[in-house]
Motif scaffolding. Structure first.
Motif, PDB file in Angstrom:
ATOM      1  N   CYS A 489      69.102 -41.590 -20.119  1.00  0.00           N
ATOM      2  CA  CYS A 489      70.041 -41.599 -21.249  1.00  0.00           C
ATOM      3  C   CYS A 489      70.865 -40.326 -21.356  1.00  0.00           C
ATOM      4  N   CYS A 575      67.412 -40.658 -28.215  1.00  0.00           N
ATOM      5  CA  CYS A 575      68.785 -40.679 -27.706  1.00  0.00           C
ATOM      6  C   CYS A 575      69.652 -41.500 -28.636  1.00  0.00           C
ATOM      7  N   GLY A 576      69.294 -42.730 -28.837  1.00  0.00           N
ATOM      8  CA  GLY A 576      70.095 -43.626 -29.657  1.00  0.00           C
ATOM      9  C   GLY A 576      69.719 -45.061 -29.338  1.00  0.00           C
ATOM     10  N   CYS A 577      68.996 -45.278 -28.251  1.00  0.00           N
ATOM     11  CA  CYS A 577      68.714 -46.676 -27.899  1.00  0.00           C
ATOM     12  C   CYS A 577      67.309 -47.109 -28.267  1.00  0.00           C
TER      13      CYS A 577
HETATM   14 NI    NI Z   1      68.901 -43.971 -24.643  1.00  0.00          NI
END
Ligand code: NI
Ligand code: SF4
Ligand code: NI
Length: 709
Positions: A489, A575-577
């Motif tokens: 990521c 990360c964001g996911c």
């Molecule tokens: Ni990610």
């Protein structure tokens, strides 16, 4: 007119319109009227990311317009043109947000308008893996319907996400083309100002994944330039407003390609004239430096990641295969090289032609692989990709895995000549493509004969699945010698590192310890590296000198200490996911978990998006943590704070999904039966008072624990 004049005049025109629209709105609603876009934690995302200020009312919007005005300097230097471009974009955002006053839904099918934070998070993983290699913004009307549709399809076939603004929307509609986020063609809106909704995606990506500080415009623009592979295709004739928007795009690092030749000034790599629309695709990819992985597979329909989300409805399907009703299986089987004939594809049983239209059938495919470096541990890793491979076929839909998969083949695919054997062709070429480090030879046998499917499922596949599950269930953090890092990521979240252990999978839910191990062996210099665990600091927290050194190295110094089992002390970054976020709930001494699919409110007074906005970007945020769904049932979940007995609330759907495993863990750790019955959900409470009342009634153990902060 020079390019400067065109940008400035376009900017002035939009500014005038915006001022008029805001004044009119104030006259109508009063200046305290709330303004916001739906489903975002970032207010007016463009204005917020550029200035760091959140606008909440019409009065503030009017003040914000004053700030925009300061960007509109009129000297004839490149920077003035860029800033006027940004100012134009911000004005467009203001005009657009006014459309949403009073919870209005200004966009109707097929247009999307504003895109929710959730959509951006969903785009994160495929953008990181290169599965979405770029984002095209197509603006205006193509010279002809055919040329427009051909251009859109060319990007779609490359997996590029296409957003449409203006006349092109009617053109693709006229051609009967299927649009929607699931096929990666997103009509935004017919007004040119709706282009802001894709800019908003790029800028929120910088905030969400890149941890860019809102207001830090320089870093923001560097992030979009380096990491968001977007570009613009603008069909002539261009009016000055479009030219001004284009200047904004260029300021963000997005090249503009146009077929306009009059009154346009070429800027190398940024503003490119391409008179031949059929060459827009090649010109754009070159300008933005996008490389497309070519997959040439010998099948009669298209094969591209853009078709991954395509859904085949019952009325559109020729036949279906359904593991929940009849015997099905999908299996990778490691064989000796002498037992595998490379590229041999066999179908045992009837082909689609011999199946009744609309019928439910059995299917079982065994992909036999051989290779010096092949290990049985890689089998499930390869198998898990089947879903993705088969789904990428245009007109074919796949869900589920193992012996519970379901496949539909559409009428259109069937009519184009697609048959069962082509599934074999796809599996063969993709496995050979992606796993060439371990697979030397590959052969596919597809069974459609019902008796054979029953045999394969019960006598071959299920015993193998059971053996694998036992192996995985017996893997604990203590029982292995090494962990793995994952930095996949970082393409989007530059300082993020996942530490993947047997009992803590990656926060995206897609990378288990076995996957990370296989990834490392398949690609020793790739995203997953070995982390030793020879120097423990504190077993309760899950801290190690080795882990600290690894995260320091892989985060380029951004992180110093990371614990594996604590949400409070040096928690792992996000990360964001992430599939889920957990956050502390002070009234119950517990934590609330929300999954990405859950759109409602949580007892923290925040939605998933709002929790996510406090959690991403590769920074440590004690009290909030992103994680995979399966981690919830792990004995290591927040072990340092007491473990899963801290969980006080989850959306009902998530609770049901994880119930069996979570209850088993609770029984083992604390002797509690049916622990999930004690956990609240949205049907019980979405505010802390009602939640605590419920927990008290159920005797939830968290109430008796020490406060977390
Ligand atoms: Ni990610
Ligand atoms: Fe990204 Fe972590 Fe998943 Fe790797 S394991 S893909 S870094 S979320
Ligand atoms: Ni059976």
């Amino acid at each position: 007119m020079t390019l400067f004049d065109r940008v400035f005049s376009g900017n002035d025109a939009v500014y005038g319109l915006t001022e008029g629209a805001i004044d009119a709105a104030i006259a109508q609603h009063g200046e305290d009227k709330a303004v916001s876009f739906p489903d975002t934690a970032y207010s007016l995302p463009c204005y917020y990311s550029v200035t760091g200020t959140k606008v909440t009312t019409l009065k503030e919007l009017k003040e914000a317009l004053g700030v925009v005005k300061t960007l509109m300097t009129r000297e004839k230097r490149l920077n003035d043109a860029f800033m006027s471009g940004i100012a134009t974009a911000l004005c467009a955002e203001f005009i657009e947000v006014l459309k949403y006053i009073d919870g209005a839904t200004p966009y109707e099918e097929p247009c999307y308008g504003h895109l929710a934070d959730a959509v951006i998070r969903e785009l994160g993983v495929p953008l990181v893996t290169g599965d979405i290699p770029g984002v095209a913004v197509i603006l205006g009307s193509a010279p002809s319907v055919e040329e427009g549709v051909a251009l859109v399809k060319s990007y779609q076939a490359q997996g590029i996400l296409v957003t449409l603004v203006g006349g092109i929307i009617d053109q693709v509609k006229e051609a009967g083309m299927n649009t929607g986020a699931n096929v990666r063609v997103i009509p935004l809106g017919k007004d040119v100002t709706s282009v802001i909704h894709v800019v908003s995606v790029a800028l929120r990506a910088a905030l969400i994944f890149g941890n860019v500080t809102p207001g830090d415009a320089g870093t923001l623009m560097k992030y979009t330039m380096d990491r968001v592979p977007a570009f613009v295709n603008a069909f002539g004739p261009l009016d000055d407003v479009v030219v001004a928007c284009g200047a904004g795009a260029i300021a963000l690092g997005f090249p503009v390609i146009t077929n306009e030749t009059e009154n346009i000034f070429r800027v190398p790599k940024s503003l490119i004239v391409q008179e031949d629309v059929s060459k827009f695709n090649a010109t754009s990819l070159e300008a933005r430096d996008i490389k497309i992985k070519i997959t040439n597979i010998d099948i009669p329909v298209a094969f591209a990641s853009a078709f991954e989300g395509e859904i085949i409805r019952r009325k559109d399907m020729q036949v279906e295969f359904d593991g929940s009703r009849v015997d099905c299986a999908e299996l990778v089987h490691t064989c000796d090289a002498s037992e595998v004939e490379d590229h041999k594809i066999t179908v045992v049983g009837p082909e689609v032609d011999e199946m009744e239209e609309g019928s439910k059938n059995s299917i079982a495919y065994v992909v036999k692989v051989a290779g010096k470096n092949m290990q049985p541990d890689f089998e499930p890793v390869i198998e898990r990709k089947f879903h993705n491979y088969i789904n990428c076929i245009e007109g074919v839909y796949h869900t589920g895995q193992r012996d519970m998969q379901r496949i539909r083949i559409s009428h259109a695919a069937y009519d184009a000549g697609f048959r069962i054997k082509h599934i074999g062709e796809v599996l063969y070429s993709q496995v050979k493509n992606e796993f060439d480090a371990v697979v030397d030879k590959c052969e596919v046998v597809i069974y459609t004969d019902p008796a054979e499917c029953t045999r394969i499922r019960h006598e071959v596949a299920i015993p193998i699945f059971e053996k694998r599950d036992d192996r995985l269930a017996n893997l604990t953090d203590e029982s292995v010698d090494v962990y793995y890092s994952c930095i996949l990521c970082q393409a989007f979240s530059p300082s993020h590192v996942c530490v993947v252990t047997p009992e803590r999978l990656g926060l995206c839910g897609a990378v288990s310890w076995l996957d990370a191990k296989a990834t490392n062996e398949l690609d020793p210099n790739g995203p997953c590296q070995v982390i030793t665990k020879e120097r423990p600091i504190n077993e309760e927290l899950g801290s190690y000198e080795d882990v600290d050194e690894a995260v320091q190295k892989f985060s380029q110094g951004a992180l110093e200490h990371v614990t594996l089992y604590s949400i409070m002390q040096d928690p792992m970054t996000s990360c964001g996911c992430f599939e889920c976020i957990c956050g502390i709930e002070p009234f119950s001494n517990g934590v609330v978990i929300a999954n990405r699919e859950y759109a409602g409110m949580t007892p923290l007074g925040m939605t998933f998006s709002e929790m996510a906005s406090m959690t991403g970007g590769g920074v440590q945020t004690p009290g909030f943590m992103g994680h995979g769904k399966h981690f919830i049932a792990s004995k290591k979940f927040m072990k340092a704070e007491g473990g899963i007995e801290r969980i006080v609330w989850m959306p009902k759907e998530l609770k049901e999904f994880i119930a069996d495993r979570l209850n088993a863990t609770a029984k083992e750790l604390y002797g509690i039966d049916n622990f999930t019955d004690m956990i609240g959900d949205e049907t019980v409470a979405t505010d802390p008072e009602a939640l605590v009342e419920f927990l008290t009634e159920k005797g939830h153990p968290a109430l008796g624990l020490d406060p977390m902060m």
